[in-house]
Scaffold this motif. Structure first.
Motif, short mmCIF file in Angstrom:
data_model
loop_
_atom_site.label_atom_id
_atom_site.label_comp_id
_atom_site.label_asym_id
_atom_site.label_seq_id
_atom_site.Cartn_x
_atom_site.Cartn_y
_atom_site.Cartn_z
N GLN A 141 12.38 0.23 -9.32
CA GLN A 141 11.66 -1.04 -9.46
C GLN A 141 12.40 -2.16 -8.73
N GLN A 142 13.70 -2.24 -8.99
CA GLN A 142 14.51 -3.32 -8.42
C GLN A 142 14.59 -3.22 -6.90
N LYS A 143 14.66 -2.00 -6.38
CA LYS A 143 14.72 -1.79 -4.94
C LYS A 143 13.42 -2.25 -4.28
N ILE A 144 12.31 -1.89 -4.86
CA ILE A 144 10.99 -2.29 -4.32
C ILE A 144 10.83 -3.80 -4.39
N ALA A 145 11.18 -4.37 -5.53
CA ALA A 145 11.04 -5.82 -5.71
C ALA A 145 11.91 -6.57 -4.72
N CYS A 201 12.89 -5.58 -1.74
CA CYS A 201 12.29 -5.43 -0.42
C CYS A 201 11.14 -6.41 -0.23
N LEU A 202 10.24 -6.47 -1.20
CA LEU A 202 9.07 -7.35 -1.09
C LEU A 202 9.47 -8.82 -1.20
N SER A 203 10.46 -9.12 -2.02
CA SER A 203 10.92 -10.51 -2.14
C SER A 203 11.50 -11.02 -0.83
N ALA A 204 12.19 -10.13 -0.11
CA ALA A 204 12.76 -10.52 1.18
C ALA A 204 11.65 -10.89 2.17
N VAL A 205 10.55 -10.14 2.14
CA VAL A 205 9.42 -10.44 3.02
C VAL A 205 8.77 -11.77 2.60
N ASP A 206 8.64 -11.98 1.29
CA ASP A 206 8.07 -13.23 0.80
C ASP A 206 8.91 -14.44 1.22
N GLU A 207 10.23 -14.26 1.22
CA GLU A 207 11.11 -15.36 1.66
C GLU A 207 10.88 -15.67 3.14
N LEU A 208 10.67 -14.64 3.95
CA LEU A 208 10.38 -14.84 5.36
C LEU A 208 9.04 -15.57 5.55
N ILE A 209 8.05 -15.17 4.73
CA ILE A 209 6.73 -15.80 4.81
C ILE A 209 6.82 -17.27 4.44
N GLN A 244 0.82 -1.21 0.00
CA GLN A 244 0.00 0.00 0.00
C GLN A 244 0.86 1.27 0.00
N ASN A 245 2.04 1.19 0.60
CA ASN A 245 2.86 2.39 0.76
C ASN A 245 3.95 2.56 -0.29
N LEU A 246 4.45 1.46 -0.85
CA LEU A 246 5.55 1.54 -1.81
C LEU A 246 5.07 1.74 -3.25
N PHE A 247 3.75 1.63 -3.45
CA PHE A 247 3.16 1.86 -4.77
C PHE A 247 2.17 3.02 -4.69
N VAL A 278 5.43 6.20 0.56
CA VAL A 278 6.76 5.99 1.12
C VAL A 278 7.73 5.69 -0.02
N ARG A 279 8.87 6.38 0.00
CA ARG A 279 9.86 6.19 -1.06
C ARG A 279 11.23 6.03 -0.43
N PHE A 280 12.04 5.15 -1.02
CA PHE A 280 13.41 5.01 -0.52
C PHE A 280 14.14 6.34 -0.73
N PRO A 281 15.00 6.74 0.22
CA PRO A 281 15.61 8.08 0.20
C PRO A 281 16.26 8.44 -1.13
N GLU A 282 16.93 7.47 -1.75
CA GLU A 282 17.66 7.79 -2.98
C GLU A 282 16.76 8.10 -4.18
N PHE A 283 15.43 7.86 -4.02
CA PHE A 283 14.52 8.10 -5.14
C PHE A 283 13.51 9.21 -4.84
N GLU A 284 13.67 9.90 -3.74
CA GLU A 284 12.69 10.91 -3.33
C GLU A 284 12.57 12.06 -4.32
N ASP A 285 13.63 12.34 -5.05
CA ASP A 285 13.61 13.46 -6.00
C ASP A 285 13.46 13.00 -7.45
N ASP A 286 13.04 11.78 -7.64
CA ASP A 286 12.96 11.23 -9.00
C ASP A 286 11.67 11.59 -9.74
N GLY A 287 10.76 12.26 -9.08
CA GLY A 287 9.54 12.69 -9.77
C GLY A 287 8.48 11.61 -9.85
N GLU A 288 7.50 11.84 -10.72
CA GLU A 288 6.32 10.98 -10.81
C GLU A 288 6.61 9.67 -11.52
#
Length: 225
Positions: free
Chosen positions: A185-189, A191-199, A11-14, A24-34
């Protein structure tokens, strides 16, 4: 708890509907625009699977030596297929079916609609699923799978009773998704993949405990004999 954590991340990363940047955006992408919005048909080439009709003929199946055959049932809830498919098909059926290599993004479009998987083995695929064959834009495959999943979650919220009754290739063609830079894209993927591995690890632990309990039940009580 992990599932709820993942839901919050999605809900927050998309970007939410009607918005062009996520909450919510990773710090390195906060100025990357829409993020850039485009229709699904302009982003990917996709088609339905296939299988000879009628389904029940015995000559279509070879559960001993046949090839894996993916149906809706075989798509797990962790963005992967189940370890093995319920049925395997014969060479005769394979000639009239659609083959996909491992690493292909698929989604269910009948029955339990909106279940996404990135296949982990070669297989033939049923007509109740959609196959994403290639991408016209530079896009991370895992990011795309999460985007697709989230898209259907949004559509379910709109549907009466939270259930999508049916989906066609044409309807899906008109769906719009939003895409950031490849790096984001790769950063978000990741992050989510790491959670899926835990699940997945937690689910396996639960299954092991269930088997342990079953063994205790059998050992600690007298048998029927």
């Amino acid at each position: 708890l992990l599932q709820e954590h993942k839901k919050g991340l999605l809900q927050n990363l998309f970007p939410q509907e009607g918005e062009t940047v996520p909450k919510v955006r990773f710090p390195e992408f906060e100025d990357d625009g829409e993020w850039v919005a485009d229709s699904l048909v302009n982003i990917a080439k996709f088609r339905r699977g296939s299988f000879p009709q009628p389904y029940g003929l015995p000559e279509w199946y070879d559960d001993e030596d046949g090839m894996p055959f993916i149906q809706v049932y075989d798509v797990d809830d962790n963005f992967r297929l189940k370890p093995s498919t319920k049925r395997k098909i014969s060479k005769l059926a394979a000639e009239q079916s659609v083959f996909i290599e491992k690493g292909t993004v698929i989604i269910t479009i009948q029955g339990s609609i909106g279940r996404v998987a990135i296949t982990q083995y070669d297989a033939y695929i049923d007509r109740t699923l959609l196959i994403f064959q290639e991408f016209y834009n530079v896009i991370d495959r895992d990011f795309f799978a999460y985007t697709l999943f989230l898209l259907f979650e949004i559509e379910k919220q709109k549907a009466p009773g939270g259930i999508i009754k049916t989906i066609t290739k044409q309807v899906l063609s008109d769906f719009t998704i939003k895409i950031p830079s490849l790096e984001e894209q790769q950063k978000i993927a990741s992050c989510l993949s790491a959670v899926d591995e835990l699940i997945t690890a937690q689910q396996e632990k639960i299954e092991q405990l269930k088997m342990h309990k079953k063994g205790l039940m059998q050992g600690l009580f007298p048998s029927a004999v």
